[in-house]
Design a protein around this motif. Structure first.
Motif, mmCIF file in Angstrom:
data_model
loop_
_atom_site.group_PDB
_atom_site.id
_atom_site.type_symbol
_atom_site.label_atom_id
_atom_site.label_comp_id
_atom_site.label_asym_id
_atom_site.label_seq_id
_atom_site.Cartn_x
_atom_site.Cartn_y
_atom_site.Cartn_z
ATOM 1 N N ILE A 148 6.040 53.172 -9.746
ATOM 2 C CA ILE A 148 4.771 53.252 -10.477
ATOM 3 C C ILE A 148 4.068 54.551 -10.111
ATOM 4 N N LYS A 149 4.067 55.464 -11.044
ATOM 5 C CA LYS A 149 3.393 56.745 -10.818
ATOM 6 C C LYS A 149 2.142 56.906 -11.672
ATOM 7 N N LYS A 150 2.067 56.117 -12.773
ATOM 8 C CA LYS A 150 0.898 56.235 -13.641
ATOM 9 C C LYS A 150 0.488 54.849 -14.135
ATOM 10 N N VAL A 151 -0.808 54.567 -14.000
ATOM 11 C CA VAL A 151 -1.391 53.331 -14.508
ATOM 12 C C VAL A 151 -2.252 53.670 -15.718
ATOM 13 N N VAL A 152 -2.038 52.953 -16.803
ATOM 14 C CA VAL A 152 -2.850 53.140 -18.004
ATOM 15 C C VAL A 152 -3.704 51.892 -18.201
ATOM 16 N N ILE A 153 -4.998 52.093 -18.345
ATOM 17 C CA ILE A 153 -5.940 50.999 -18.552
ATOM 18 C C ILE A 153 -6.363 51.017 -20.014
ATOM 19 N N ALA A 154 -6.075 49.931 -20.717
ATOM 20 C CA ALA A 154 -6.451 49.823 -22.129
ATOM 21 C C ALA A 154 -7.788 49.105 -22.229
ATOM 22 N N GLY A 155 -8.823 49.860 -22.566
ATOM 23 C CA GLY A 155 -10.154 49.275 -22.681
ATOM 24 C C GLY A 155 -11.061 49.712 -21.549
ATOM 25 N N GLY A 156 -12.320 49.875 -21.874
ATOM 26 C CA GLY A 156 -13.297 50.294 -20.869
ATOM 27 C C GLY A 156 -14.190 49.131 -20.466
ATOM 28 N N GLY A 157 -15.498 49.306 -20.648
ATOM 29 C CA GLY A 157 -16.431 48.266 -20.257
ATOM 30 C C GLY A 157 -16.409 48.034 -18.756
ATOM 31 N N THR A 158 -17.013 46.947 -18.332
ATOM 32 C CA THR A 158 -17.073 46.641 -16.904
ATOM 33 C C THR A 158 -15.679 46.458 -16.324
ATOM 34 N N ALA A 159 -14.807 45.737 -17.030
ATOM 35 C CA ALA A 159 -13.464 45.463 -16.512
ATOM 36 C C ALA A 159 -12.664 46.742 -16.327
ATOM 37 N N GLY A 160 -12.629 47.567 -17.370
ATOM 38 C CA GLY A 160 -11.831 48.784 -17.307
ATOM 39 C C GLY A 160 -12.292 49.731 -16.223
ATOM 40 N N TRP A 161 -13.593 49.914 -16.124
ATOM 41 C CA TRP A 161 -14.097 50.901 -15.170
ATOM 42 C C TRP A 161 -14.100 50.379 -13.742
ATOM 43 N N MET A 162 -14.248 49.059 -13.554
ATOM 44 C CA MET A 162 -14.078 48.513 -12.199
ATOM 45 C C MET A 162 -12.635 48.706 -11.741
ATOM 46 N N ALA A 163 -11.690 48.436 -12.640
ATOM 47 C CA ALA A 163 -10.275 48.616 -12.301
ATOM 48 C C ALA A 163 -9.973 50.075 -11.979
ATOM 49 N N ALA A 164 -10.443 50.975 -12.817
ATOM 50 C CA ALA A 164 -10.170 52.401 -12.619
ATOM 51 C C ALA A 164 -10.760 52.902 -11.303
ATOM 52 N N THR A 165 -11.997 52.507 -11.025
ATOM 53 C CA THR A 165 -12.673 52.976 -9.818
ATOM 54 C C THR A 165 -11.957 52.518 -8.562
ATOM 55 N N LEU A 166 -11.598 51.245 -8.518
ATOM 56 C CA LEU A 166 -10.974 50.711 -7.310
ATOM 57 C C LEU A 166 -9.558 51.234 -7.126
ATOM 58 N N LEU A 167 -8.792 51.329 -8.221
ATOM 59 C CA LEU A 167 -7.440 51.877 -8.118
ATOM 60 C C LEU A 167 -7.459 53.291 -7.547
ATOM 61 N N LYS A 168 -8.348 54.095 -8.058
ATOM 62 C CA LYS A 168 -8.404 55.493 -7.608
ATOM 63 C C LYS A 168 -8.921 55.603 -6.183
ATOM 64 N N LYS A 169 -9.869 54.727 -5.828
ATOM 65 C CA LYS A 169 -10.411 54.751 -4.476
ATOM 66 C C LYS A 169 -9.348 54.386 -3.457
ATOM 67 N N LEU B 43 -2.335 56.218 -30.255
ATOM 68 C CA LEU B 43 -3.679 56.128 -30.800
ATOM 69 C C LEU B 43 -3.693 56.488 -32.274
ATOM 70 N N LYS B 44 -4.751 56.117 -32.960
ATOM 71 C CA LYS B 44 -4.885 56.453 -34.384
ATOM 72 C C LYS B 44 -4.906 57.952 -34.604
ATOM 73 N N SER B 45 -5.330 58.688 -33.588
ATOM 74 C CA SER B 45 -5.339 60.153 -33.676
ATOM 75 C C SER B 45 -3.925 60.737 -33.633
ATOM 76 N N GLY B 46 -2.959 59.903 -33.268
ATOM 77 C CA GLY B 46 -1.584 60.372 -33.126
ATOM 78 C C GLY B 46 -1.185 60.639 -31.691
ATOM 79 N N LYS B 47 -2.169 60.668 -30.803
ATOM 80 C CA LYS B 47 -1.869 60.942 -29.402
ATOM 81 C C LYS B 47 -1.078 59.791 -28.795
ATOM 82 N N GLN B 48 -0.100 60.130 -27.949
ATOM 83 C CA GLN B 48 0.740 59.150 -27.291
ATOM 84 C C GLN B 48 0.457 59.160 -25.795
ATOM 85 N N ILE B 49 0.252 57.962 -25.234
ATOM 86 C CA ILE B 49 -0.082 57.848 -23.814
ATOM 87 C C ILE B 49 0.980 56.995 -23.145
#
Length: 496
Positions: free
Chosen positions: A5-26, A200-206
């Motif tokens: 596991i070298k990259k984690v992708v979080i689908a969605g923001g809000g409280t859940a997404g940003w709590m997950a992102a903050t703690l993972l990075k910390k 994404l709808k923009s065509g970008k691939q993640i």
């Protein structure tokens, strides 16, 4: 061979997404890359404005300054939840974050109180609870002491949307990449069944190695893509709808949440520094949406600040909260009505659980199974605690409450009620976030009076017992003179 596991992708923001992102990075720092995908065009539920004390652990670990946090989120202090009309109309009790009394040795404090109460002493159990005393006087301050007698656990009320924005700022500063966009397609590896890419709808691939589904009740990854089933609990918890509306704040800010039972459900009132959060939770099997809206708007005690917003839900849980390389966090993992303010805690516990067994060298069956087993137990214990409030009622003013009283409840909950009713016994369980003091307060508040108490409570003489309890009561009252009104504390502490 499993893929590291070298990259984690979080689908969605809000409280859940940003709590997950903050703690993972910390926790993991540069060990992994974290990218969060969200769209400003997709709204969030965002009614989770009340919390329980473990959020202090999360905030401290990620380095939040409490004063700044309260300012940034328009936060206030929460010491308890006041339940009104739940046993019978016109009666109320508090479920505080404290524990009544103090450590009395082999058996718990309530046994000594029960004996004294049976012998004619008129003090209530809550008279020995510092959180309760502070709620009644509307006071608070941070007590810096190691004396457990003065332990006063607290949590917060805050604007969850502002909390998400605050965490986003911290996360991006720590290296989390935020990508704006709407997920259009999800690519799944035909051999492994793992998700490999979000388009994404923009065509970008993640691309990513591990995906966290924070898409809310849509469950875009765990449900719609991986087809994990959802376990419906509506036969235990009938509510399937809520309507929320913000109103002007009160002149005085109470340090507790209010939960006010109506004939078909209940209404919340949550005090923030800039407004009040209000909402009604109900079942459309018993009341129409229009009737519920009328009930809510007719029971507001301050002026509305926006149009009411309706939320539809189905109580239950995703049967596998970790499946393949997707972990459901927040509402994607399940929904429990916010009666005991557990939604934000469930986000926190899910991310902490993941980090304790983070599969750096590749996803393993043992890690997935452990995560799912603990998640299942945690959800079920919270579910049972919520059912307790409904099941143990004595209201006869509506079919709703009569039906709740006749629920075929889970056996675990029945056993817990029986042992308390028979001998006053309570036992903590490993993954139950509610300790025995919480079960004690709700059971007594809902009218369950034990038939017996522990024989150790008979050891002191009557005079010795009354002197012991009086000493505890005086000690609990001692700090009150040095505390300040809640609003004064907030103003001095935050400088706002």
């Amino acid at each position: 061979m499993q893929k590291p596991i070298k990259k984690v992708v979080i689908a969605g923001g809000g409280t859940a997404g940003w709590m997950a992102a903050t703690l993972l990075k910390k926790v993991l720092g540069e060990m992994i890359a974290v990218e969060l995908v969200e769209s400003e065009d997709i709204g969030i539920v965002g009614v989770g404005e009340a919390t329980i004390p473990p959020i202090q652990i999360f905030n401290k670990f990620i380095g939040l300054d409490e004063k700044e946090f309260l300012r940034e989120t328009n936060g206030t202090i929460k010491l308890a939840i006041q339940f009104e009309n739940w046993r019978v109309k016109g009666e109320s009790y508090l479920h505080t974050f404290g524990a009544p009394g103090t450590n009395m040795g082999f058996c718990n404090f309530q046994h000594y109180w029960l004996r004294a109460y049976r012998e004619g002493m008129k003090t209530s159990l809550w008279d020995y609870d510092l959180n309760y005393l502070c709620c009644k006087e509307g006071k608070f301050n941070i007590i810096n002491t190691q004396n457990p007698m003065y332990d006063m656990p607290y949590a917060y009320h805050f604007d969850s949307a502002l909390y998400g924005k605050y965490l986003r700022k911290l996360s991006e500063a720590a290296g989390v990449v935020r990508t704006e966009g709407i997920i259009d397609k999800i690519k799944v590896d035909e051999t492994t069944g793992y998700i490999t890419e979000l388009k994404l709808k923009s065509g970008k691939q993640i691309e990513g190695d591990l995906f966290i589904d924070c898409t809310g009740i849509r469950k875009l990854l765990i449900g719609q893509t991986l087809n994990v089933e959802y376990e419906d609990w509506s036969h235990w918890l009938a509510a399937n709808s809520a309507i929320a509306v913000p109103t002007e704040r009160h002149a005085q800010t109470a340090p507790y949440t209010r939960s006010i039972a109506h004939d078909i459900g209940w209404q919340w009132r949550i005090p923030l520094t800039h407004r009040n959060g209000n909402g009604i939770v109900y079942s459309t099997d018993y009341m129409s949406d229009d009737e519920a809206l009328e009930r809510l708007m007719g029971n507001l005690d301050t002026k509305p600040l926006a149009d009411p917003r309706q939320i539809k839900f189905q109580t239950g849980r995703t049967t596998k909260q970790w499946h393949k390389n997707v972990i459901a966090v927040g509402l994607a993992s399940g929904f429990l009505e916010p009666l005991e303010s557990t939604s934000i805690h469930l986000i926190q516990s899910a991310v902490v659980r993941l980090l304790k067994i983070f599969p750096h060298e590749g996803i393993t069956e043992s890690a997935v199974n452990t995560f799912n087993a603990e998640s299942k137990t945690e959800y079920e214990t919270i579910r049972d605690f919520i059912i307790l409030h409904y099941f143990v009622n004595e209201r006869d003013d509506s079919q709703f409450w009569q039906d709740m009283r006749n629920l075929p409840i889970p056996q675990r909950l029945q056993d817990k009620i029986d042992v308390f009713r028979d001998v006053g016994g309570l036992f903590d369980e490993q993954h139950d976030i509610f300790r025995d003091a919480s079960w004690l307060q709700v059971m007594l508040g809902q009218g369950i009076e034990p038939k017996d108490f522990h024989p150790a409570a008979n050891v002191p003489s009557g005079d010795e017992l009354r002197a012991m309890l009086n000493k505890v009561q005086i000690a609990k009252q001692q700090p009150l003179a040095k505390l300040m009104p809640h609003d004064e504390f907030l103003q001095r502490y935050t400088g706002v």
